[in-house]
Design a protein around this motif. Structure first.
Motif, PDB file in Angstrom:
ATOM      1  N   TYR A   1      33.691  36.622  31.831  1.00 13.94           N
ATOM      2  CA  TYR A   1      35.026  37.206  31.982  1.00 13.94           C
ATOM      3  C   TYR A   1      35.856  37.014  30.719  1.00 13.94           C
ATOM      4  O   TYR A   1      36.557  37.930  30.264  1.00 13.94           O
ATOM      5  CB  TYR A   1      35.729  36.561  33.185  1.00 13.94           C
TER       6      TYR A   1
ATOM      7  N   LEU B   1      38.545  52.330  33.291  1.00 12.10           N
ATOM      8  CA  LEU B   1      37.891  51.024  33.216  1.00 12.10           C
ATOM      9  C   LEU B   1      37.423  50.598  34.597  1.00 12.10           C
ATOM     10  O   LEU B   1      38.194  50.643  35.565  1.00 12.10           O
ATOM     11  CB  LEU B   1      38.884  50.008  32.652  1.00 12.10           C
ATOM     12  N   SER B   2      36.157  50.230  34.688  1.00 13.71           N
ATOM     13  CA  SER B   2      35.616  49.701  35.937  1.00 13.71           C
ATOM     14  C   SER B   2      34.953  48.374  35.629  1.00 13.71           C
ATOM     15  O   SER B   2      34.184  48.278  34.683  1.00 13.71           O
ATOM     16  CB  SER B   2      34.559  50.636  36.521  1.00 13.71           C
ATOM     17  N   VAL B   3      35.268  47.371  36.428  1.00 12.57           N
ATOM     18  CA  VAL B   3      34.717  46.034  36.208  1.00 12.57           C
ATOM     19  C   VAL B   3      34.133  45.554  37.524  1.00 12.57           C
ATOM     20  O   VAL B   3      34.766  45.678  38.581  1.00 12.57           O
ATOM     21  CB  VAL B   3      35.805  45.038  35.739  1.00 12.57           C
ATOM     22  N   ALA B   4      32.945  45.030  37.476  1.00 12.46           N
ATOM     23  CA  ALA B   4      32.325  44.502  38.691  1.00 12.46           C
ATOM     24  C   ALA B   4      31.674  43.166  38.355  1.00 12.46           C
ATOM     25  O   ALA B   4      31.105  42.993  37.272  1.00 12.46           O
ATOM     26  CB  ALA B   4      31.293  45.475  39.226  1.00 12.46           C
ATOM     27  N   ALA B   5      31.776  42.252  39.302  1.00 16.44           N
ATOM     28  CA  ALA B   5      31.168  40.934  39.094  1.00 16.44           C
ATOM     29  C   ALA B   5      29.698  41.014  39.456  1.00 16.44           C
ATOM     30  O   ALA B   5      29.327  41.604  40.476  1.00 16.44           O
ATOM     31  CB  ALA B   5      31.873  39.894  39.958  1.00 16.44           C
TER      32      ALA B   5
ATOM     33  N   SER C   1      35.720  41.366  43.348  1.00 22.48           N
ATOM     34  CA  SER C   1      34.326  41.695  43.045  1.00 22.48           C
ATOM     35  C   SER C   1      34.229  42.997  42.270  1.00 22.48           C
ATOM     36  O   SER C   1      33.219  43.273  41.616  1.00 22.48           O
ATOM     37  CB  SER C   1      33.524  41.821  44.339  1.00 22.48           C
ATOM     38  N   ASP C   2      35.272  43.773  42.347  1.00 17.80           N
ATOM     39  CA  ASP C   2      35.210  45.108  41.763  1.00 17.80           C
ATOM     40  C   ASP C   2      36.618  45.566  41.404  1.00 17.80           C
ATOM     41  O   ASP C   2      37.551  45.364  42.179  1.00 17.80           O
ATOM     42  CB  ASP C   2      34.628  46.074  42.813  1.00 17.80           C
ATOM     43  N   MET C   3      36.799  46.135  40.237  1.00 15.30           N
ATOM     44  CA  MET C   3      38.096  46.695  39.862  1.00 15.30           C
ATOM     45  C   MET C   3      37.858  48.019  39.181  1.00 15.30           C
ATOM     46  O   MET C   3      36.921  48.153  38.385  1.00 15.30           O
ATOM     47  CB  MET C   3      38.816  45.794  38.855  1.00 15.30           C
ATOM     48  N   LYS C   4      38.724  48.971  39.504  1.00 19.92           N
ATOM     49  CA  LYS C   4      38.595  50.266  38.832  1.00 19.92           C
ATOM     50  C   LYS C   4      39.994  50.798  38.492  1.00 19.92           C
ATOM     51  O   LYS C   4      40.836  50.958  39.363  1.00 19.92           O
ATOM     52  CB  LYS C   4      37.859  51.247  39.739  1.00 19.92           C
ATOM     53  N   PHE C   5      40.208  51.055  37.190  1.00 16.21           N
ATOM     54  CA  PHE C   5      41.470  51.644  36.731  1.00 16.21           C
ATOM     55  C   PHE C   5      41.247  53.143  36.552  1.00 16.21           C
ATOM     56  O   PHE C   5      40.283  53.558  35.913  1.00 16.21           O
ATOM     57  CB  PHE C   5      41.873  51.078  35.361  1.00 16.21           C
TER      58      PHE C   5
ATOM     59  N   PHE D   1      34.803  39.330  28.061  1.00 16.20           N
ATOM     60  CA  PHE D   1      35.213  40.697  28.395  1.00 16.20           C
ATOM     61  C   PHE D   1      36.680  40.914  28.019  1.00 16.20           C
ATOM     62  O   PHE D   1      37.037  41.916  27.420  1.00 16.20           O
ATOM     63  CB  PHE D   1      34.995  40.947  29.892  1.00 16.20           C
TER      64      PHE D   1
END
Lengths: 277, 178
Positions: free
Chosen positions: A181, A203-207, B115-119, A184
């Protein structure tokens, strides 16, 4: 006794002619006055009005030109500073798409942050200067290790979208990175700190479960602006740089990034075009 | 006797004619003088304006020469201004995602993770887990607080449910403040 009629008539007509002749100078004077007014004074008066309006416009035009000349002479006294600012402005909005410089900057941002750049997709179209559309052309896919995107959305290379900087065209690059993280966040900061003006979109972030890593996919829109082919007319005014613009340019100057990032040279020539390296 | 009676009438007519002649003469002279004055004034104005125009044309020529000598500076300035203005507009309007993440990390309760984020298009869709319902409530109220409203304009809970462990899985859609 009757007076002869002919003599009387002659005398009467002579009297009438004398009467009319007495009016002749006055009438002639009126005619002359009218002719002078109609043929000389009135056209000249119209010309005077026209000249007055033209002089007023010319005077305003001269004033604007003088202001422009004053501004240019002030900037001429510190030409070096202006050239430095131009260099900074060209860093922020290069004069061509600068595709490979952009790729080098993105790779540098990933490397310095510790993020792994999984995938980079870019389709800039023509790489000649003065091309304002970023869509079209064959895809140039750089995939060190092919990793599917984080989200379920299929990768797309959209066409020329209108964004914030509608006046400046842009090159869109889709990225996929994997890192912890903190790396990033550092990668995002590095991208937004590039001397070139870029925007991060979608922007897409996934763990990644259990690994402590995050996978991110994003679109980087890098703006550019071609040099104008010719200057506007001499009458067009010049605008000076605002304080805010000078402050933003000085930020690029202070980081010492005025020189264009150079790409390394590579050896050329191979006998078999299809043999892998 | 009839002839003598006519004389005063003729004299009166003659007097009327002479009076008319005098008036006409007076008026014609006045017309001539007015015309002459008006013509002089017009010509004087015309001459003055022509002279002013010539001076302005000469001044315009001088100033144009000054601008021509600074053509290189004008080119530098026009390009720099154009690029700086466009860059400034873009930078002022772009979203600072690093700042957004920093603010989110200050708002999120300690027992909640994403667990997940989307802008996308001014909205943020997040999925995640909260340890308890109180933590979930804390997350939503944090987003709706005064500090949260600096970043988030609206919160929609798309889904919320718990599993056998008592943890709550959630999906939120939030509008971001521009």
């Amino acid at each position: 006794m009757s007076i002869p009629t002919l003599t009387t008539l002659k005398a009467d007509s002579n009297a009438e002619i004398s009467k009319l002749a007495a009016y002749a100078p006055s009438v002639g004077a009126f005619v002359v006055s009218f002719a002078v007014v109609f043929f000389i004074v009135w056209p000249k008066f119209s010309e005077v009005l026209r000249l007055r309006a033209a002089n007023s416009e010319l005077s305003a035009s001269v004033e604007l030109l003088a202001k422009k000349a004053d501004i240019l002479e002030v900037y001429a006294e510190d030409k070096d500073q202006l050239e430095v600012q131009l260099g900074a402005a060209d860093q922020m909005l290069p004069s061509d798409k600068g595709v490979f410089t952009l790729i080098a900057q993105i790779e540098g941002a990933a490397r310095s942050s510790g993020a792994l750049l999984n995938k980079l997709d870019i389709a800039p179209g023509s790489v000649n200067a003065n091309q304002s559309k970023s869509a079209g052309g064959a895809q140039a896919v750089v995939t060190p290790t092919s990793v599917p995107p984080v989200t379920g959305d299929p990768p797309t290379i959209p066409g020329a979208e209108t964004g914030v900087g509608q006046a400046a065209p842009k090159v869109q690059t889709k990225l996929s990175v994997t890192s912890d993280y903190k790396s990033f966040l550092q990668f995002i900061k590095n991208l937004l700190s590039l001397s070139r003006v870029v925007e991060v979109k979608d922007l897409s972030v996934a763990a990644a479960e259990g690994s402590g890593q995050v996978r991110a996919s994003l679109t980087v829109e890098a703006y550019w602006q071609a040099l104008p082919r010719e200057l506007s007319a001499i009458e067009s005014p010049v605008e000076t740089l605002t304080g805010e613009e000078e402050e933003k340019l000085s930020r690029v100057t202070d980081t010492g990034l005025i020189t264009t990032p150079t790409l390394p040279t590579v050896p050329l020539g191979r006998s078999d075009l299809f043999a892998p390296y | 006797m009839a002839d003598i009676n006519l004389l005063p009438v003729e004299e009166k007519a003659q007097e009327r004619v002479q009076a008319l002649q005098k008036k006409l003469s007076f008026l014609s002279i006045a017309a001539l003088i007015s015309t002459a004055i008006f013509t002089m004034i017009t010509l004087v104005f015309f001459t003055g304006l022509v002279s002013t125009r010539n001076e302005l044309i000469a001044a315009a020529g001088d100033v144009s020469g000054r601008i021509e000598r600074q053509k290189k500076i004008e080119e530098l300035l026009v390009v720099t201004k154009s690029k700086a203005a466009a860059a400034s507009n873009i930078l002022d309007a772009r979203v600072d995602h690093a700042d957004t993440f920093q603010k989110l990390s200050e708002l999120i309760p300690q027992n909640v993770y994403f667990s997940d984020m989307k802008f996308s298009a001014g909205k943020l869709v997040v999925s995640g887990k909260a340890k308890t319902s109180a933590d979930m409530a804390g997350l939503v109220s944090s987003f709706l607080s005064e500090k949260g409203s600096e970043l988030i304009s609206s919160v929609t809970v798309d889904s919320l449910g718990s599993d056998e462990t008592g943890e709550y899985q959630f999906s939120l859609t939030m509008g971001l403040v521009k």
